[in-house]
Design an enzyme around this catalytic site. Structure first.
Site, PDB file in Angstrom:
ATOM      1  N   HIS A  24     -17.538   9.317 -10.072  1.00 43.90           N
ATOM      2  CA  HIS A  24     -16.366   8.494 -10.340  1.00 43.90           C
ATOM      3  C   HIS A  24     -16.118   8.387 -11.845  1.00 43.90           C
ATOM      4  CE1 HIS A  24     -14.419   4.306 -10.250  1.00 43.90           C
ATOM      5  NE2 HIS A  24     -13.587   5.091  -9.580  1.00 43.90           N
ATOM      6  N   HIS A  66      -8.368   6.287 -17.063  1.00 46.87           N
ATOM      7  CA  HIS A  66      -8.302   5.511 -15.822  1.00 46.87           C
ATOM      8  C   HIS A  66      -6.910   4.937 -15.614  1.00 46.87           C
ATOM      9  CE1 HIS A  66      -9.073   2.821 -12.587  1.00 46.87           C
ATOM     10  NE2 HIS A  66      -9.053   1.728 -13.327  1.00 46.87           N
TER      11      HIS A  66
END
Length: 340
Positions: A24, A66
């Site tokens: 991730h 992100h």
């Protein structure tokens, strides 16, 4: 106490070796997220896929952050030369203030340096603040190819398109840019396995028409797709909703809290998705107490490492096909132990 015993039983009985490991934002539990260092760390740890979240610069280059807002993960707020770039924008129905990738050229973005986003939980990662640039998608592809050549091991890419509906309103078609990047890089999902994910619906439907790549509809515990007013994620994970998703996607990507209840038992979502012909890739398994249910926390510190192996194995017991994790080295260790 009953819940604790059930969690322990599930942890020891789970088929933890079966799940694909998706890093991730790279090994973001060890390095500032979405940096080449975090991706390389994840690959060296044995992750099956690395996940870059993709936003777009003013001059239409795909880069990894992100969010398109930059102040949480770069030093932009401390740069006096960019003070006048601070804005407030409405993104997916929420007002966001800060500095945005789409207002910077790639050359300007290159002058910034990445920093740790969760400094309170991961102070050790802050040691690397200021060392790394914001990487482009092309650089991430080059890194994966280099590491595959070095190790002889196949490593996949798992990009997420961030806020495509918002960007389209700004005159930036991130889907078109992404498809162009795939063609330029020769990415057909074979030499480099590739999943594409998004919280919105229309971008995935377009990609379904434009590519043969496997697509993942992300879903969350609340809200709904930004490009589908009136549609909720809760509706999308009903049997009817899953059947609709299966028309254009190959998997769903749910918050892991949607996979197990407070007692650690399966909610039935994995089974329902499989019945609809969809894989399930859950997000995100993290090691810190702050992200774990109370029975799996160790000590009282929010940033203290809890019982990560139990968390992974409880989720594995649902039959989930893949799991995102900030700590791929830990995940690989759990999977290796289970395979023995």
């Amino acid at each position: 106490m009953r819940i604790l015993f059930l969690l322990a039983a599930l942890a020891f009985s789970a088929p933890g070796h079966a799940q694909m490991i998706i890093a991730h934002r790279g090994a973001s539990g060890e390095r500032p997220e979405h940096t080449l260092a975090a991706y390389e760390r994840a690959i060296d740890a044995g992750a099956d896929f690395i996940e870059p979240d993709l936003v777009v610069t003013k001059d239409l280059v795909l880069v990894a952050r992100h969010e398109n807002e930059l102040s949480d993960t770069t030093d932009v707020a401390a740069r006096e030369e960019f003070a006048d770039r601070r804005k407030t924008k409405e993104i997916d129905g929420a007002l966001v203030s800060g500095w945005f990738a789409e207002d910077f050229t790639l050359a300007e973005l290159r002058t910034l340096r990445a920093k740790e986003r969760l400094t309170g939980l991961r102070p050790a990662n802050a040691r690397f603040d200021g060392l790394y640039q914001v990487p482009t998608f092309a650089e991430i592809v080059a890194l994966v190819r280099a590491k595959q050549a070095e190790t002889g091991r196949t490593v996949g890419l798992y990009p997420e398109l961030k806020h495509p509906a918002f960007l389209l309103q700004q005159g930036i078609d991130s889907v078109d840019l992404f498809v162009g990047a795939l063609k330029k890089e020769g990415l057909d999902g074979k030499a480099i396995p590739l999943f594409v994910q998004c919280f919105e619906v229309a971008p995935l439907q377009r990609l379904d028409r434009l590519t043969d790549l496997p697509l993942v509809q992300l879903v969350a515990t609340t809200g709904g797709p930004a490009d589908e007013a009136g549609m909720s994620y809760a509706e999308m994970v009903t049997p009817t909703g899953l059947a609709h998703v299966a028309r254009y996607a190959d998997a769903i990507g749910p918050d892991v809290r949607m996979l197990v209840g407070v007692d650690g038992a399966s909610t039935g979502l994995v089974e329902a998705a499989h019945a609809a012909g969809l894989q399930v890739h859950g997000w995100t398994v993290r090691k810190e107490n702050a992200f774990l249910p109370p029975p799996l926390r160790i000590g009282s510190g929010e940033g203290t490492k809890g019982n990560y192996p139990a968390a992974w194995n409880i989720l594995a017991a649902t039959g989930v096909d893949a799991l995102f994790t900030d700590d791929p080295a830990l995940a690989v260790g759990v999977r290796r132990s289970a395979s023995r």
